[in-house]
Each structure stands twice: as C-alpha cells, then as structure tokens.
Design a protein around this motif. Structure first.
Motif, PDB file in Angstrom:
ATOM      1  N   SER A   1       0.443 -13.524  -0.410  1.00 21.11           N
ATOM      2  CA  SER A   1       1.178 -12.838   0.660  1.00 21.11           C
ATOM      3  C   SER A   1       1.614 -13.794   1.765  1.00 21.11           C
ATOM      4  N   ASP A   2       0.876 -14.881   1.980  1.00 14.70           N
ATOM      5  CA  ASP A   2       1.272 -15.884   2.977  1.00 14.70           C
ATOM      6  C   ASP A   2       2.493 -16.676   2.526  1.00 14.70           C
ATOM      7  N   VAL A   3       2.591 -16.960   1.225  1.00 12.95           N
ATOM      8  CA  VAL A   3       3.671 -17.807   0.710  1.00 12.95           C
ATOM      9  C   VAL A   3       4.912 -16.990   0.333  1.00 12.95           C
ATOM     10  N   CYS A   4       4.715 -15.793  -0.195  1.00 18.60           N
ATOM     11  CA  CYS A   4       5.819 -14.970  -0.682  1.00 18.60           C
ATOM     12  C   CYS A   4       6.218 -13.931   0.360  1.00 18.60           C
ATOM     13  N   ASP A   5       7.467 -14.024   0.851  1.00 18.16           N
ATOM     14  CA  ASP A   5       7.945 -13.095   1.880  1.00 18.16           C
ATOM     15  C   ASP A   5       8.150 -11.671   1.374  1.00 18.16           C
ATOM     16  N   SER A   6       8.305 -11.491   0.067  1.00 13.95           N
ATOM     17  CA  SER A   6       8.589 -10.144  -0.450  1.00 13.95           C
ATOM     18  C   SER A   6       7.324  -9.386  -0.878  1.00 13.95           C
ATOM     19  N   ILE A   7       6.165  -9.967  -0.601  1.00 12.00           N
ATOM     20  CA  ILE A   7       4.883  -9.317  -0.915  1.00 12.00           C
ATOM     21  C   ILE A   7       4.004  -9.375   0.333  1.00 12.00           C
ATOM     22  N   SER A   8       3.393  -8.235   0.648  1.00  8.09           N
ATOM     23  CA  SER A   8       2.490  -8.198   1.794  1.00  8.09           C
ATOM     24  C   SER A   8       1.082  -7.853   1.330  1.00  8.09           C
ATOM     25  N   ALA A   9       0.138  -8.191   2.179  1.00  9.59           N
ATOM     26  CA  ALA A   9      -1.263  -7.874   1.898  1.00  9.59           C
ATOM     27  C   ALA A   9      -1.523  -6.432   2.296  1.00  9.59           C
ATOM     28  N   ARG A  10      -2.346  -5.760   1.512  1.00 10.27           N
ATOM     29  CA  ARG A  10      -2.818  -4.418   1.881  1.00 10.27           C
ATOM     30  C   ARG A  10      -4.048  -4.640   2.751  1.00 10.27           C
ATOM     31  N   LYS A  11      -3.801  -4.852   4.042  1.00 12.00           N
ATOM     32  CA  LYS A  11      -4.861  -5.279   4.945  1.00 12.00           C
ATOM     33  C   LYS A  11      -5.976  -4.249   5.098  1.00 12.00           C
ATOM     34  N   LEU A  12      -5.620  -2.981   5.171  1.00 16.21           N
ATOM     35  CA  LEU A  12      -6.676  -1.966   5.313  1.00 16.21           C
ATOM     36  C   LEU A  12      -7.523  -1.877   4.052  1.00 16.21           C
ATOM     37  N   LYS A  13      -6.871  -2.011   2.888  1.00 20.09           N
ATOM     38  CA  LYS A  13      -7.628  -1.986   1.636  1.00 20.09           C
ATOM     39  C   LYS A  13      -8.560  -3.202   1.577  1.00 20.09           C
ATOM     40  N   ALA A  14      -8.052  -4.363   1.978  1.00 21.09           N
ATOM     41  CA  ALA A  14      -8.873  -5.579   1.996  1.00 21.09           C
ATOM     42  C   ALA A  14     -10.036  -5.436   2.971  1.00 21.09           C
ATOM     43  N   LEU A  15      -9.769  -4.832   4.121  1.00 23.48           N
ATOM     44  CA  LEU A  15     -10.833  -4.629   5.101  1.00 23.48           C
ATOM     45  C   LEU A  15     -11.900  -3.697   4.544  1.00 23.48           C
ATOM     46  N   GLY A  16     -11.470  -2.648   3.871  1.00 22.68           N
ATOM     47  CA  GLY A  16     -12.420  -1.730   3.236  1.00 22.68           C
ATOM     48  C   GLY A  16     -13.275  -2.437   2.198  1.00 22.68           C
ATOM     49  N   LYS A  17     -12.645  -3.311   1.400  1.00 29.08           N
ATOM     50  CA  LYS A  17     -13.400  -4.086   0.406  1.00 29.08           C
ATOM     51  C   LYS A  17     -14.412  -4.992   1.099  1.00 29.08           C
ATOM     52  N   ALA A  18     -13.990  -5.595   2.214  1.00 30.99           N
ATOM     53  CA  ALA A  18     -14.887  -6.490   2.949  1.00 30.99           C
ATOM     54  C   ALA A  18     -16.111  -5.734   3.461  1.00 30.99           C
TER      55      ALA A  18
ATOM     56  N   LYS B   1      -0.259  -5.514 -13.240  1.00 35.79           N
ATOM     57  CA  LYS B   1      -1.506  -5.394 -14.011  1.00 35.79           C
ATOM     58  C   LYS B   1      -2.539  -4.534 -13.292  1.00 35.79           C
ATOM     59  N   ASN B   2      -2.275  -4.251 -12.000  1.00 38.69           N
ATOM     60  CA  ASN B   2      -3.253  -3.574 -11.151  1.00 38.69           C
ATOM     61  C   ASN B   2      -4.599  -4.304 -11.196  1.00 38.69           C
ATOM     62  N   SER B   3      -4.508  -5.624 -11.161  1.00 39.31           N
ATOM     63  CA  SER B   3      -5.712  -6.470 -11.173  1.00 39.31           C
ATOM     64  C   SER B   3      -6.405  -6.361  -9.809  1.00 39.31           C
ATOM     65  N   ALA B   4      -7.561  -6.955  -9.708  1.00 40.45           N
ATOM     66  CA  ALA B   4      -8.283  -6.980  -8.421  1.00 40.45           C
ATOM     67  C   ALA B   4      -7.430  -7.637  -7.344  1.00 40.45           C
ATOM     68  N   ILE B   5      -6.669  -8.668  -7.731  1.00 36.55           N
ATOM     69  CA  ILE B   5      -5.760  -9.337  -6.802  1.00 36.55           C
ATOM     70  C   ILE B   5      -4.588  -8.410  -6.488  1.00 36.55           C
ATOM     71  N   GLY B   6      -3.962  -7.871  -7.522  1.00 34.82           N
ATOM     72  CA  GLY B   6      -2.795  -7.014  -7.351  1.00 34.82           C
ATOM     73  C   GLY B   6      -3.079  -5.767  -6.524  1.00 34.82           C
ATOM     74  N   ALA B   7      -4.289  -5.247  -6.619  1.00 36.77           N
ATOM     75  CA  ALA B   7      -4.648  -4.056  -5.848  1.00 36.77           C
ATOM     76  C   ALA B   7      -4.647  -4.324  -4.337  1.00 36.77           C
ATOM     77  N   LEU B   8      -4.710  -5.595  -3.973  1.00 34.25           N
ATOM     78  CA  LEU B   8      -4.715  -5.967  -2.550  1.00 34.25           C
ATOM     79  C   LEU B   8      -3.322  -6.369  -2.057  1.00 34.25           C
ATOM     80  N   LEU B   9      -2.307  -6.213  -2.915  1.00 39.14           N
ATOM     81  CA  LEU B   9      -0.938  -6.610  -2.578  1.00 39.14           C
ATOM     82  C   LEU B   9       0.014  -5.426  -2.657  1.00 39.14           C
ATOM     83  N   ARG B  10       1.140  -5.556  -1.943  1.00 41.94           N
ATOM     84  CA  ARG B  10       2.197  -4.541  -1.981  1.00 41.94           C
ATOM     85  C   ARG B  10       3.529  -5.274  -1.964  1.00 41.94           C
ATOM     86  N   ALA B  11       4.424  -4.918  -2.897  1.00 40.41           N
ATOM     87  CA  ALA B  11       5.783  -5.458  -2.875  1.00 40.41           C
ATOM     88  C   ALA B  11       6.537  -4.771  -1.742  1.00 40.41           C
ATOM     89  N   LYS B  12       7.253  -5.562  -0.959  1.00 44.85           N
ATOM     90  CA  LYS B  12       8.006  -5.005   0.179  1.00 44.85           C
ATOM     91  C   LYS B  12       9.298  -4.382  -0.300  1.00 44.85           C
TER      92      LYS B  12
END
Length: 118
Positions: free
Chosen positions: A29-46, A107-118
């Motif tokens: 999400s830092d490198v790719c402008d067209s994908i954002s992090a699902r911050k609330l989902k990541a916070l919940g995982k944390a 793939k809805n992988s563990a990584i993909g679940a924390l991302l969202r295409a803009k």
C-alpha cells in the motif's frame, strides 16, 4: 524462567504470519497508489494478536519490546522483500507492487485481506 521456556514471541508461526501479512500489506500500500491498507482491519488484527500473545503468557512490555525491536523489523523487512520479489515486485516499478497486491486481494490471502483496491 517462564519467558525462556516460551521462547521469542515471533518464533511461532501463529504470530509470525500475522505480523508478516501486515508488513507486506503495508509495503504494497505504501508503494502502490491504487491500493490502500485496510487500517481498521489491520488494527483489529493487531489487538487480536496482542490478546493471543497475552494468552500465551507474554506481557504487554514483552510484546512492545518485540514489535519495536530494530533487529526484528530488519528481519521482517528482509523476509517481506524476498517474498515480494518472488511474487514479481520490483522496487522502482510501482505497478509490479500493484499487480502483487491485486493478486493477493483476488486470492483473499492474509495479505490481501488487509488491502483494498482504490
């Protein structure tokens, strides 16, 4: 004593895999402008991960020390860069990170679940 018997916090796959997914997702999400992090989902995982570590006997201070460790950050970064490279990501070519991110989302992988295409 008890801490030595438990081992290092990130040695177990259960905790390592969640931290790894979050680190790789953040990098994408830092490198790719067209994908954002699902911050609330990541916070919940944390928060869930912290609770699980507490259940395993780790104190909040031990968790903080592990998460803030420069050595651990460097190890996780190297592991993440290796994974991203293996998936076709090339630093300096953001679209390659976008492609990896879109594949992880699909793939809805563990990584993909924390991302969202803009």
């Amino acid at each position: 004593g008890a801490a030595a018997a438990r081992g290092v916090l990130g040695e177990g796959a259960e905790i390592e895999n969640v931290i790894f997914a979050a680190a790789v997702g953040k990098e994408i999400s830092d490198v790719c402008d067209s994908i954002s992090a699902r911050k609330l989902k990541a916070l919940g995982k944390a928060w869930s991960l912290r609770s699980r570590a507490n259940e395993l006997g780790y104190t909040d201070a031990e968790i903080k020390e592990y998460v803030e460790s420069d050595a651990e950050k460097a190890r996780m970064r190297a592991k993440g860069e290796k994974y991203l490279k293996a998936q076709g990501a090339i630093y300096g070519q953001p679209e390659t990170f976008c492609a990896v991110g879109r594949a992880e989302i699909a793939k809805n992988s563990a990584i993909g679940a924390l991302l969202r295409a803009k």
